[in-house]
Design an enzyme around this catalytic site. Structure first.
Site, PDB file in Angstrom:
ATOM      1  N   ASN A 186      42.417  37.580  33.259  1.00  0.00           N
ATOM      2  CA  ASN A 186      41.320  37.318  34.201  1.00  0.00           C
ATOM      3  C   ASN A 186      41.586  35.985  34.903  1.00  0.00           C
ATOM      4  OD1 ASN A 186      38.688  36.857  35.399  1.00  0.00           O
ATOM      5  ND2 ASN A 186      37.964  38.474  34.038  1.00  0.00           N
TER       6      ASN A 186
ATOM      7  N   HIS B 161      32.081  47.167  34.584  1.00  0.00           N
ATOM      8  CA  HIS B 161      32.889  47.119  35.811  1.00  0.00           C
ATOM      9  C   HIS B 161      32.508  48.225  36.783  1.00  0.00           C
ATOM     10  CE1 HIS B 161      35.530  44.518  33.406  1.00  0.00           C
ATOM     11  NE2 HIS B 161      36.059  44.129  34.553  1.00  0.00           N
TER      12      HIS B 161
ATOM     13  N   LYS C 150      37.735  51.432  38.508  1.00  0.00           N
ATOM     14  CA  LYS C 150      38.713  50.782  37.620  1.00  0.00           C
ATOM     15  C   LYS C 150      39.478  51.819  36.794  1.00  0.00           C
ATOM     16  CE  LYS C 150      39.006  47.103  34.149  1.00  0.00           C
ATOM     17  NZ  LYS C 150      40.278  46.635  34.695  1.00  0.00           N
TER      18      LYS C 150
HETATM   19  N1  NDP Z   1      43.368  39.452  36.375  1.00  0.00           N
HETATM   20  C1  NDP Z   1      42.283  39.510  37.146  1.00  0.00           C
HETATM   21  O1  NDP Z   1      41.535  38.526  37.305  1.00  0.00           O
HETATM   22  C2  NDP Z   1      41.964  40.787  37.843  1.00  0.00           C
HETATM   23  C3  NDP Z   1      42.754  41.867  37.632  1.00  0.00           C
HETATM   24  N2  NDP Z   1      42.491  43.040  38.253  1.00  0.00           N
HETATM   25  C4  NDP Z   1      43.468  44.088  38.015  1.00  0.00           C
HETATM   26  O2  NDP Z   1      44.332  44.145  39.136  1.00  0.00           O
HETATM   27  C5  NDP Z   1      44.759  45.500  39.350  1.00  0.00           C
HETATM   28  C6  NDP Z   1      44.395  45.911  40.770  1.00  0.00           C
HETATM   29  O3  NDP Z   1      42.980  45.963  40.882  1.00  0.00           O
HETATM   30  P1  NDP Z   1      42.284  46.390  42.241  1.00  0.00           P
HETATM   31  O4  NDP Z   1      42.756  45.534  43.355  1.00  0.00           O
HETATM   32  O5  NDP Z   1      40.847  46.485  41.948  1.00  0.00           O
HETATM   33  O6  NDP Z   1      42.885  47.882  42.421  1.00  0.00           O
HETATM   34  P2  NDP Z   1      43.093  48.697  43.775  1.00  0.00           P
HETATM   35  O7  NDP Z   1      43.280  50.110  43.364  1.00  0.00           O
HETATM   36  O8  NDP Z   1      42.055  48.362  44.765  1.00  0.00           O
HETATM   37  O9  NDP Z   1      44.465  48.119  44.347  1.00  0.00           O
HETATM   38  C7  NDP Z   1      45.716  48.397  43.823  1.00  0.00           C
HETATM   39  C8  NDP Z   1      46.663  48.515  44.996  1.00  0.00           C
HETATM   40  O10 NDP Z   1      47.990  48.609  44.522  1.00  0.00           O
HETATM   41  C9  NDP Z   1      48.623  49.636  45.275  1.00  0.00           C
HETATM   42  N3  NDP Z   1      49.770  50.127  44.539  1.00  0.00           N
HETATM   43  C10 NDP Z   1      49.805  51.048  43.567  1.00  0.00           C
HETATM   44  N4  NDP Z   1      51.072  51.189  43.165  1.00  0.00           N
HETATM   45  C11 NDP Z   1      51.828  50.360  43.912  1.00  0.00           C
HETATM   46  C12 NDP Z   1      53.210  50.068  43.974  1.00  0.00           C
HETATM   47  N5  NDP Z   1      54.086  50.689  43.188  1.00  0.00           N
HETATM   48  N6  NDP Z   1      53.637  49.140  44.866  1.00  0.00           N
HETATM   49  C13 NDP Z   1      52.766  48.514  45.671  1.00  0.00           C
HETATM   50  N7  NDP Z   1      51.453  48.761  45.678  1.00  0.00           N
HETATM   51  C14 NDP Z   1      51.002  49.667  44.785  1.00  0.00           C
HETATM   52  C15 NDP Z   1      47.556  50.664  45.493  1.00  0.00           C
HETATM   53  O11 NDP Z   1      47.917  51.553  46.525  1.00  0.00           O
HETATM   54  P3  NDP Z   1      47.151  52.984  46.629  1.00  0.00           P
HETATM   55  O12 NDP Z   1      45.775  52.631  47.080  1.00  0.00           O
HETATM   56  O13 NDP Z   1      47.969  53.711  47.628  1.00  0.00           O
HETATM   57  O14 NDP Z   1      47.168  53.575  45.265  1.00  0.00           O
HETATM   58  C16 NDP Z   1      46.394  49.763  45.854  1.00  0.00           C
HETATM   59  O15 NDP Z   1      46.434  49.384  47.212  1.00  0.00           O
HETATM   60  C17 NDP Z   1      44.082  46.318  38.251  1.00  0.00           C
HETATM   61  O16 NDP Z   1      44.957  46.448  37.145  1.00  0.00           O
HETATM   62  C18 NDP Z   1      42.879  45.470  37.866  1.00  0.00           C
HETATM   63  O17 NDP Z   1      42.437  45.697  36.564  1.00  0.00           O
HETATM   64  C19 NDP Z   1      41.454  43.185  39.098  1.00  0.00           C
HETATM   65  C20 NDP Z   1      40.593  42.144  39.326  1.00  0.00           C
HETATM   66  C21 NDP Z   1      40.778  40.863  38.716  1.00  0.00           C
HETATM   67  O1  LIG Z   2      39.754  45.968  37.466  1.00  0.00           O
HETATM   68  C1  LIG Z   2      39.016  44.968  37.651  1.00  0.00           C
HETATM   69  O2  LIG Z   2      38.163  44.928  38.537  1.00  0.00           O
HETATM   70  C2  LIG Z   2      39.199  43.820  36.769  1.00  0.00           C
HETATM   71  N1  LIG Z   2      40.197  43.827  35.935  1.00  0.00           N
HETATM   72  C3  LIG Z   2      40.528  42.795  35.021  1.00  0.00           C
HETATM   73  C4  LIG Z   2      40.374  43.270  33.601  1.00  0.00           C
HETATM   74  O3  LIG Z   2      40.693  44.428  33.315  1.00  0.00           O
HETATM   75  O4  LIG Z   2      39.959  42.479  32.756  1.00  0.00           O
HETATM   76  C5  LIG Z   2      39.823  41.496  35.310  1.00  0.00           C
HETATM   77  C6  LIG Z   2      38.406  41.660  35.771  1.00  0.00           C
HETATM   78  O5  LIG Z   2      37.648  42.083  34.694  1.00  0.00           O
HETATM   79  C7  LIG Z   2      38.321  42.631  36.931  1.00  0.00           C
END
Ligand code: NDP
Ligand SMILES: O=C(O)C1=N[C@H](C(=O)O)C[C@H](O)C1
Length: 251
Positions: A107, A135, A139
């Site tokens: 996170n 969430h 997700k």
């Molecule tokens: N660590 C943190 O603080 C946070 C982590 N996350 C995590 O981040 C990740 C992304 O979340 P989120 O933005 O909500 O998800 P989304 O689904 O909105 O975005 C993911 C993006 O990655 C693209 N994608 C999938 N595979 C590939 C690839 N091989 N190469 C390039 N792009 C690719 C998808 O394309 P397409 O739409 O075509 O599938 C999509 O545009 C999740 O694992 C989530 O849990 C999220 C929020 C906070």
């Molecule tokens: O998918 C999300 O949105 C988020 N993913 C991360 C997680 O799996 O902990 C971070 C945050 O909770 C948002």
């Protein structure tokens, strides 16, 4: 001032689009590539990226990080779904690429990192603990990476303090009713339209309940953490797990 050359992988996603904006607006960074699904990773090399922010999907992250490690591009990773086997594989690639750093941040929210730290500190004082993560319904993974990490930190602190398993007299239940068992800590996942990312850690003991709660109200809240990771990762070769290691929480 020499600007850090930064790429975003997953640039068209919810987090990726936010990261593209944050990097483009940061005065000490230059956004050199915005990679979406179907785009060639060689764009990272052609653009001279020094750091790649990885925000895609558990199915895509390993291939992307293998490419980055092979090409000496540092990684700042928000994508979830980490297991010890995956971490071992990543460590192997990094061993072959000394000098390359990868930060995996379950996170990026500063308050979420603090919640994990406070939960770890509180763990040894309470007989019972359960986690509820909440969430948005788009997700992919459950429980969240944050909840799994929080549970692991709590479980480690309980073990260190010599605490016994938690009391739970349940002898009949529907599958899933008591949540997922993460090292002895029950974790419950809620998926609800309108939510972004939220977590409650509930501690209980005789006559006392102690609750820690964190709410990310929008994805902009993750960006200070992403930028901190981008600024610091190049100076820390190898794998760093958790943004807290870049936050000087102990001094
Ligand atoms: N660590 C943190 O603080 C946070 C982590 N996350 C995590 O981040 C990740 C992304 O979340 P989120 O933005 O909500 O998800 P989304 O689904 O909105 O975005 C993911 C993006 O990655 C693209 N994608 C999938 N595979 C590939 C690839 N091989 N190469 C390039 N792009 C690719 C998808 O394309 P397409 O739409 O075509 O599938 C999509 O545009 C999740 O694992 C989530 O849990 C999220 C929020 C906070
Ligand atoms: O998918 C999300 O949105 C988020 N993913 C991360 C997680 O799996 O902990 C971070 C945050 O909770 C948002």
């Amino acid at each position: 001032m020499k600007k850090l050359r930064v790429a975003v992988i997953g640039a068209r996603g919810r987090m990726g689009a936010e990261a593209v904006r944050a990097v483009a607006e940061a005065e000490d960074m230059e956004l050199v590539a915005a990679i979406g699904r179907g785009d060639a990773l060689t764009e990272l090399v052609d653009a001279g990226a020094e750091v790649a922010v990885e925000l895609t999907h558990p199915d895509a992250v390993m291939g992307n990080l293998e490419f980055c490690a092979r090409h000496g591009i540092h990684g700042v990773v928000g994508t979830t779904g980490w297991t010890s086997e995956r971490l071992d594989e990543l460590n192997g690639w990094l061993a072959d690429s000394p000098g390359t750093g990868v930060l995996i941040a379950p996170n990026f929210g500063i308050g979420a990192v603090l919640t994990m730290r406070f939960a770890q500190q509180a763990a040894r004082f309470f007989e019972s603990v359960e986690i509820v993560e909440l969430h948005h319904p788009d997700k992919a993974d459950a429980p969240s990476g944050t909840a799994v990490r929080t549970a692991q930190l709590i479980a480690g602190a309980r073990r260190e303090a010599g605490l016994a398993a938690q009391p739970d007299a349940t002898s009949a239940s529907l599958a899933g009713a008591r949540g997922a068992d993460v090292e002895g800590v029950p974790v419950h996942a809620v998926r609800l339209r309108g939510l972004v990312a939220h977590q409650e850690v509930l501690f209980g003991d005789e006559g006392e309940i102690f609750t820690l709660r964190h709410d990310s109200m929008n994805r902009g809240s993750f960006m200070p953490g992403v930028l901190l990771g981008v600024r610091r990762v190049g100076g820390v070769p190898g794998l760093t797990f958790g943004l807290e290691h870049f936050m000087e929480l102990d001094g």
